[in-house]
Write an enzyme that holds these catalytic residues in place. Structure first.
Site, PDB file in Angstrom:
ATOM      1  N   THR A   1      -0.765  -9.805  -8.946  1.00  0.00           N
ATOM      2  CA  THR A   1      -1.322 -10.558 -10.066  1.00  0.00           C
ATOM      3  C   THR A   1      -1.277 -12.050  -9.792  1.00  0.00           C
ATOM      4  OG1 THR A   1      -0.604  -8.847 -11.609  1.00  0.00           O
ATOM      5  CG2 THR A   1      -1.131 -10.993 -12.542  1.00  0.00           C
TER       6      THR A   1
ATOM      7  N   PRO B   1       0.808  -1.228   0.000  1.00  0.00           N
ATOM      8  CA  PRO B   1       0.000   0.000   0.000  1.00  0.00           C
ATOM      9  C   PRO B   1       0.835   1.269   0.000  1.00  0.00           C
ATOM     10  CG  PRO B   1      -0.956  -1.606   1.493  1.00  0.00           C
ATOM     11  CD  PRO B   1       0.343  -2.197   1.021  1.00  0.00           C
ATOM     12  N   GLY B   2       2.009   1.250   0.635  1.00  0.00           N
ATOM     13  CA  GLY B   2       2.842   2.446   0.684  1.00  0.00           C
ATOM     14  C   GLY B   2       4.141   2.328  -0.071  1.00  0.00           C
TER      15      GLY B   2
ATOM     16  N   GLN C   1      -6.317  10.670 -46.669  1.00  0.00           N
ATOM     17  CA  GLN C   1      -4.913  10.795 -46.293  1.00  0.00           C
ATOM     18  C   GLN C   1      -4.696  10.896 -44.790  1.00  0.00           C
ATOM     19  OE1 GLN C   1      -3.326  14.038 -48.632  1.00  0.00           O
ATOM     20  NE2 GLN C   1      -2.783  12.673 -50.321  1.00  0.00           N
TER      21      GLN C   1
ATOM     22  N   GLU D   1       5.301  -3.401 -13.660  1.00  0.00           N
ATOM     23  CA  GLU D   1       6.708  -3.769 -13.844  1.00  0.00           C
ATOM     24  C   GLU D   1       7.586  -2.542 -14.136  1.00  0.00           C
ATOM     25  OE1 GLU D   1       7.718  -7.460 -15.639  1.00  0.00           O
ATOM     26  OE2 GLU D   1       5.720  -8.288 -15.341  1.00  0.00           O
TER      27      GLU D   1
ATOM     28  N   GLY E   1     -13.719   5.678 -35.105  1.00  0.00           N
ATOM     29  CA  GLY E   1     -14.693   6.726 -34.836  1.00  0.00           C
ATOM     30  C   GLY E   1     -15.596   6.355 -33.661  1.00  0.00           C
TER      31      GLY E   1
ATOM     32  N   GLN F   1      -9.587   6.015 -32.788  1.00  0.00           N
ATOM     33  CA  GLN F   1      -9.875   7.173 -33.635  1.00  0.00           C
ATOM     34  C   GLN F   1     -10.280   6.747 -35.041  1.00  0.00           C
ATOM     35  OE1 GLN F   1      -9.879   9.928 -32.033  1.00  0.00           O
ATOM     36  NE2 GLN F   1     -10.287  11.422 -33.637  1.00  0.00           N
TER      37      GLN F   1
END
Length: 381
Positions: free
Chosen positions: A155, A125-126, A278, A362, A338, A335
């Site tokens: 993990t 935690p710290g 383009q 990591e 869309g 993008q």
């Protein structure tokens, strides 16, 4: 492994990814877990033993070979890679690199078959990027150590058989020199797990807190048998892990570019394919530049690692470039799609969420920059 056998293995994994894993992606996202039959298939294919030497029952792949397989595997959801990632990489490598012969003999054969799943318990935690400040304590008690503390964002903790766990065993030694690496079986009395973390992405990849309350661990479970060497072990492990993460990024880049190219060649606007515009072509070109530069840097770094020539700085350069590059690729993929790219029915939306973690775990991008710059200044003198 000879080139012919390795080629067959690559072909087998490619078919498995296309025919089995990609069709299962939506199910994994929905249930936030990997189905047990896929876990068993990974074991049968030997995927848990990619990095384990042949003498211990693994495939004994070089870093170059492992990178190629990881790139193939992560064309499918990166969640599948998380199943084997800690066992192949940071969870087992401490034992493989610095472990005693007895430790290797006990654990490596189990990792190779998937009988044991390894997890790497460093973050607290710290204490995240500042790993040397960890507070988890290991107090000598006869021929054991009594360990207390909490580890965070671990993990595969719910699946783990054993933790490679960093704890402060030398209270009189400040900083990194007081840390030891312990082999801690997950069924040790006093270990409990926090509730599963709810994450932005990578659903199905299990992370949670690991709480240790008066956990008694034999002194012979210190990796390498020497107290105070744990931080050095962790850094060696993370250097190698950064090459592995670059291969993850490259596999995800391959899939993102494939989806974007297909969409650009199919989607019609203003009476033309959007791929004929383009500005869309510019985005596709930038994605390809990021992919090819990552691939070239990964190939070079993995080869130098296999030759024993790679440096921590090179591993950080690779991890920084690869994780940032795939982030840019994912952004451009959305993008190009869309509005559709923002919708969950298109898989670029999930990849966009999933890749974000690569710049954090990591070693964050900022930590990589610090490592690189400090190394440059030391070299300059």
């Amino acid at each position: 492994m000879d080139s012919e056998t390795f080629g067959l293995l690559k072909d087998q994994l490619s078919r498995y990814v296309e025919e089995r894993l990609i069709p299962a992606e939506d199910r994994v996202e929905e249930i936030d877990d990997i189905p047990p039959d896929i876990v068993q298939e990974f074991k049968e294919m030997g995927l848990f033993g990619l990095s384990v030497p042949g003498e211990f029952g693994g495939l004994g792949l070089t870093m170059t070979e492992e990178s190629q397989l990881v790139r193939i595997l992560t064309r499918a959801s990166v969640t599948f890679r998380s199943l084997i990632g800690t066992t192949v990489g940071i969870g087992s490598q401490g034992i493989m690199i610095d472990g005693t012969e007895a430790q290797k003999a006990e654990w490596l054969p189990k990792f190779a078959t998937g009988e044991a799943i390894a997890s790497f318990a460093l973050t607290e935690p710290g204490a995240g990027s500042d790993a040397a400040s960890l507070r988890c304590s290991a107090v000598r008690d006869g021929d054991h150590y009594r360990i207390n503390g909490t580890k965070r964002y671990i993990t595969n903790a719910p699946r783990a058989t054993v933790f490679t766990l960093m704890a402060r065993s030398e209270p009189d030694v400040k900083g990194a020199g007081g840390i030891s690496a312990f082999i801690v079986p997950s069924d040790s009395p006093g270990i409990s797990l926090g509730k599963p973390d709810r994450k932005m992405g990578q659903r199905g990849a299990k992370t949670c807190d690991v709480i240790l309350e008066d956990v008694m661990v034999p002194a012979i479970n210190i990796i390498g048998g020497v107290p105070g060497q744990g931080f050095r072990t962790a850094m060696k492990v993370l250097d190698r892990g950064r090459i592995h993460i670059a291969a993850v990024a490259l596999g995800m880049a391959d899939r993102l570019i494939e989806m974007s190219l297909n969409y650009a060649m199919e989607r019609q606007q203003f009476g033309s394919r959007i791929g004929d515009f383009q500005l869309v072509q510019a985005m596709l070109a930038d994605m390809e530049v990021d992919r090819l530069t990552t691939a070239a840097l990964l190939e070079r770094t993995a080869a130098r690692f296999d030759a024993g020539e790679v440096t921590a700085r090179e591993c950080s350069v690779l991890k920084l470039h690869a994780s940032e590059a795939v982030g840019r690729i994912a952004d451009r993929a959305v993008q190009i799609h869309g509005g559709a790219g923002y919708m969950a029915e298109y898989k670029v939306e999930r990849f966009y969420r999933d890749v974000r973690l690569l710049r954090i775990y990591e070693g964050t991008s900022q930590i990589q920059q610090t490592i690189i710059a400090k190394s440059m200044m030391r070299e300059r003198g």
